[in-house]
Motif scaffolding. Sequence first.
Motif, mmCIF file in Angstrom:
data_model
loop_
_atom_site.group_PDB
_atom_site.id
_atom_site.type_symbol
_atom_site.label_atom_id
_atom_site.label_comp_id
_atom_site.label_asym_id
_atom_site.label_seq_id
_atom_site.Cartn_x
_atom_site.Cartn_y
_atom_site.Cartn_z
ATOM 1 N N SER A 270 0.816 -1.200 0.000
ATOM 2 C CA SER A 270 0.000 0.000 0.000
ATOM 3 C C SER A 270 0.858 1.263 0.000
ATOM 4 O O SER A 270 0.426 2.305 -0.461
ATOM 5 C CB SER A 270 -0.951 -0.004 1.189
ATOM 6 N N LEU A 271 2.066 1.177 0.535
ATOM 7 C CA LEU A 271 2.925 2.358 0.575
ATOM 8 C C LEU A 271 4.086 2.270 -0.414
ATOM 9 O O LEU A 271 4.963 3.116 -0.421
ATOM 10 C CB LEU A 271 3.470 2.562 1.991
ATOM 11 N N SER A 272 4.052 1.221 -1.264
ATOM 12 C CA SER A 272 5.231 0.980 -2.103
ATOM 13 C C SER A 272 5.488 2.114 -3.092
ATOM 14 O O SER A 272 6.615 2.358 -3.475
ATOM 15 C CB SER A 272 5.075 -0.336 -2.844
ATOM 16 N N GLN A 273 4.415 2.807 -3.511
ATOM 17 C CA GLN A 273 4.620 3.871 -4.486
ATOM 18 C C GLN A 273 4.604 5.249 -3.838
ATOM 19 O O GLN A 273 4.377 6.254 -4.498
ATOM 20 C CB GLN A 273 3.551 3.785 -5.570
ATOM 21 N N VAL A 274 4.771 5.263 -2.516
ATOM 22 C CA VAL A 274 4.818 6.543 -1.805
ATOM 23 C C VAL A 274 6.283 6.927 -1.622
ATOM 24 O O VAL A 274 7.043 6.184 -1.005
ATOM 25 C CB VAL A 274 4.098 6.436 -0.446
ATOM 26 N N GLN A 275 6.658 8.082 -2.177
ATOM 27 C CA GLN A 275 8.073 8.483 -2.128
ATOM 28 C C GLN A 275 8.515 8.890 -0.726
ATOM 29 O O GLN A 275 9.528 8.434 -0.224
ATOM 30 C CB GLN A 275 8.307 9.674 -3.067
ATOM 31 N N HIS A 276 7.741 9.802 -0.102
ATOM 32 C CA HIS A 276 8.164 10.348 1.187
ATOM 33 C C HIS A 276 7.017 10.323 2.191
ATOM 34 O O HIS A 276 5.883 10.628 1.822
ATOM 35 C CB HIS A 276 8.628 11.797 1.028
ATOM 36 N N VAL A 277 7.341 9.982 3.426
ATOM 37 C CA VAL A 277 6.338 10.012 4.496
ATOM 38 C C VAL A 277 6.795 11.018 5.546
ATOM 39 O O VAL A 277 7.909 10.928 6.063
ATOM 40 C CB VAL A 277 6.157 8.624 5.146
ATOM 41 N N VAL A 278 5.944 11.991 5.842
ATOM 42 C CA VAL A 278 6.282 13.047 6.810
ATOM 43 C C VAL A 278 5.210 13.091 7.887
ATOM 44 O O VAL A 278 4.016 13.173 7.588
ATOM 45 C CB VAL A 278 6.369 14.426 6.115
ATOM 46 N N LEU A 279 5.622 13.044 9.138
ATOM 47 C CA LEU A 279 4.676 13.177 10.247
ATOM 48 C C LEU A 279 4.559 14.644 10.634
ATOM 49 O O LEU A 279 5.557 15.368 10.648
ATOM 50 C CB LEU A 279 5.168 12.405 11.474
ATOM 51 N N VAL A 280 3.364 15.075 10.965
ATOM 52 C CA VAL A 280 3.183 16.420 11.518
ATOM 53 C C VAL A 280 2.841 16.227 12.994
ATOM 54 O O VAL A 280 1.808 15.642 13.325
ATOM 55 C CB VAL A 280 2.075 17.195 10.783
ATOM 56 N N LEU A 281 3.730 16.692 13.859
ATOM 57 C CA LEU A 281 3.601 16.416 15.289
ATOM 58 C C LEU A 281 3.589 17.703 16.102
ATOM 59 O O LEU A 281 4.102 18.733 15.675
ATOM 60 C CB LEU A 281 4.793 15.592 15.793
ATOM 61 N N SER A 282 3.017 17.606 17.295
ATOM 62 C CA SER A 282 3.176 18.657 18.292
ATOM 63 C C SER A 282 2.737 18.076 19.611
ATOM 64 O O SER A 282 1.756 17.353 19.674
ATOM 65 C CB SER A 282 2.313 19.861 17.959
ATOM 66 N N GLY A 283 3.452 18.376 20.666
ATOM 67 C CA GLY A 283 2.992 17.909 21.961
ATOM 68 C C GLY A 283 1.700 18.595 22.359
ATOM 69 O O GLY A 283 0.885 18.063 23.087
ATOM 70 N N LYS A 284 1.493 19.787 21.808
ATOM 71 C CA LYS A 284 0.398 20.652 22.262
ATOM 72 C C LYS A 284 -0.786 20.538 21.310
ATOM 73 O O LYS A 284 -0.601 20.404 20.102
ATOM 74 C CB LYS A 284 0.933 22.087 22.267
ATOM 75 N N GLY A 285 -1.983 20.632 21.835
ATOM 76 C CA GLY A 285 -3.174 20.645 20.992
ATOM 77 C C GLY A 285 -3.512 22.046 20.519
ATOM 78 O O GLY A 285 -3.105 23.027 21.136
ATOM 79 N N GLY A 286 -4.248 22.127 19.414
ATOM 80 C CA GLY A 286 -4.766 23.412 18.940
ATOM 81 C C GLY A 286 -3.720 24.402 18.491
ATOM 82 O O GLY A 286 -3.967 25.604 18.459
#
Lengths: 270, 322
Positions: free
Chosen positions: A10-26
């Motif tokens: 399912s991810l074989s044709q996905v070039q880059h994976v980037v997470l968007v993170l933050s400890g804080k909400g909102g």
Amino acid sequence: QINNNNISESLSQVQHVVLVLSGKGGVGKSTITTELALALRHAGKKVGILDVDLCGPSIPRMLNVGRPDVHQCDSGWVPVYTDAQKSLALMSIGFLLDDPDEAVVWRGPKKTALIGQFVSDVAWGELDVLLVDTPPGTSDEHLAVLENLKKHRVDGAVLVTTPQAVSTGDVRREITFCKKTGVRILGIIENMSGFVCPHCSECSNIFSKGGGEELAKLTGSVFLGAVPLDPLLSASMEEGKDFSQTFPESSTFSAINSISQTLLCSLQAS
Amino acid sequence: MADVPTDAPEHCPGTQSEQAGKSSSCEGCPNQKLCASGATKAADPAIAEIGEKLSTVKHKILVLSGKGGVGKSTFSAHLAHALASDATKEVALLDVDICGPSIPRIMGLEGEQVHQSGSGWSPVYVDDNLAVMSIGFLLSSPDDAVIWRGPKKNGMIKQFLRDVDWGELDYLVVDTPPGTSDEHLSIVQYLSSTHVDGAVIITTPQEVSLQDVRKEIRFCQKVKLPIIGVVENMSGFVCPKCQNTSQIFPPTTGGAEQMCADLNLPLLGKVPLDPRIARSCDEGRSFLAEVPDSPATQIYLDIVKSIQDYCSNHVTDEHKAT
């Protein structure tokens, strides 16, 4: 074993994976995810968004895709496309609920199981970048998404904060989380950085100023840029409009655009 | 299912279900006998202990919101400050946001540590009549990440309620993380043998926030937690230079006002954005005391008054009932 095969497929044709993170909400994780996706698409890329905020999914509304049913195909769940060209694909728990006000009152194990499916069973097809929008904190969802994605490859994480110490304090913890779990930090974005009064052009630092940049220096991370508070951006998010189309001249869009360019360069360099 | 262990076999019916230990998937599970004996169906003994421990607490108020960053901790901290401004009242503030504890900073207690006493952990005191407990006091550095899954977070919350030496209190204010998951289920479950006055729900004016808050309201209804009312935070910004109001987070669907009308809930007040609030929070000082002239301050005090009224009316109702 079967699971492993699925993930690579399912991810074989996905070039880059980037997470968007933050400890804080909102602080604007979902807003930044959406805007980065739109800016990347603007630059001609094929983009996917995986929304793993199970208790508060915001992306479907921000992209104004309504609540379509998710369909199955031979290779898994078909993501929801925002346009006919299929240049922006999205998967969110928002599509799986019958009633939009229904509370997802789940403890960890159930959330972990659904995220596992989200990572392994969505037929993303060909993508340049897959952005993963996360809930606040350093708990079940984050561990689950990382564990499942590790079998593939994660390029790194973008951390979002507002300038206040109350927010950067939580983001420092998120940085420790990234270090402990071996996720590369692609950079820090300072959101809600200053507000220019539309009446008199006076800039007020409602949530203070410079905290994100300071945090980047303190932790030796890349500072990707600051995005101001902009009622036009909030309104676009509310109505699910493409900010890059409606206000391409605004300083807010140019800030987002420059962040997406920096990010793209750093992904292609790695 | 809340009671399925993380290492359970596939299709585990849950340790508290009727089928526990009896379903086909239980075959071969090392805990099959235990589940089948019915021991796992009994309620956690800690719930009764917590009920005992908190019987000396008159009012318990939860501060909730489905959405993050709308001002739960700011509100909880200032609710506690305002309640404690009456020197005859004993107030405590408990922070159950395990992964992102903001309360120590907002209360000006960063770097403080919890002490052990004969009767349990002692909370950290801001004033003689204002006690605070947070996981932040148990961490050794501000960079420490609490990378815990649900069960560990629940254990911590249990300890906060059972093992902290709260003493006699008039008010216990509980600040929560965003969402409707482990922390929320746990705090409601652990408090189930005591009387909880209700929840104050915090939101910002945009639909993006309201859509999460509606889920939280649904959660309260599911677990039968009364709702004291809704506070709309970050409601408009008055430019300090030209005094014009801007809707930074526009209420495109009518804001909290419309939501409260639709769901028949009381709107406790609308608090405007004020840069001085954020600054006071960063510096760990009460903005109620720092900037008494801010319009936000007056609105906060009115909201606190409504909450106090709600709590005292509630007590009379209960006395009448018994």
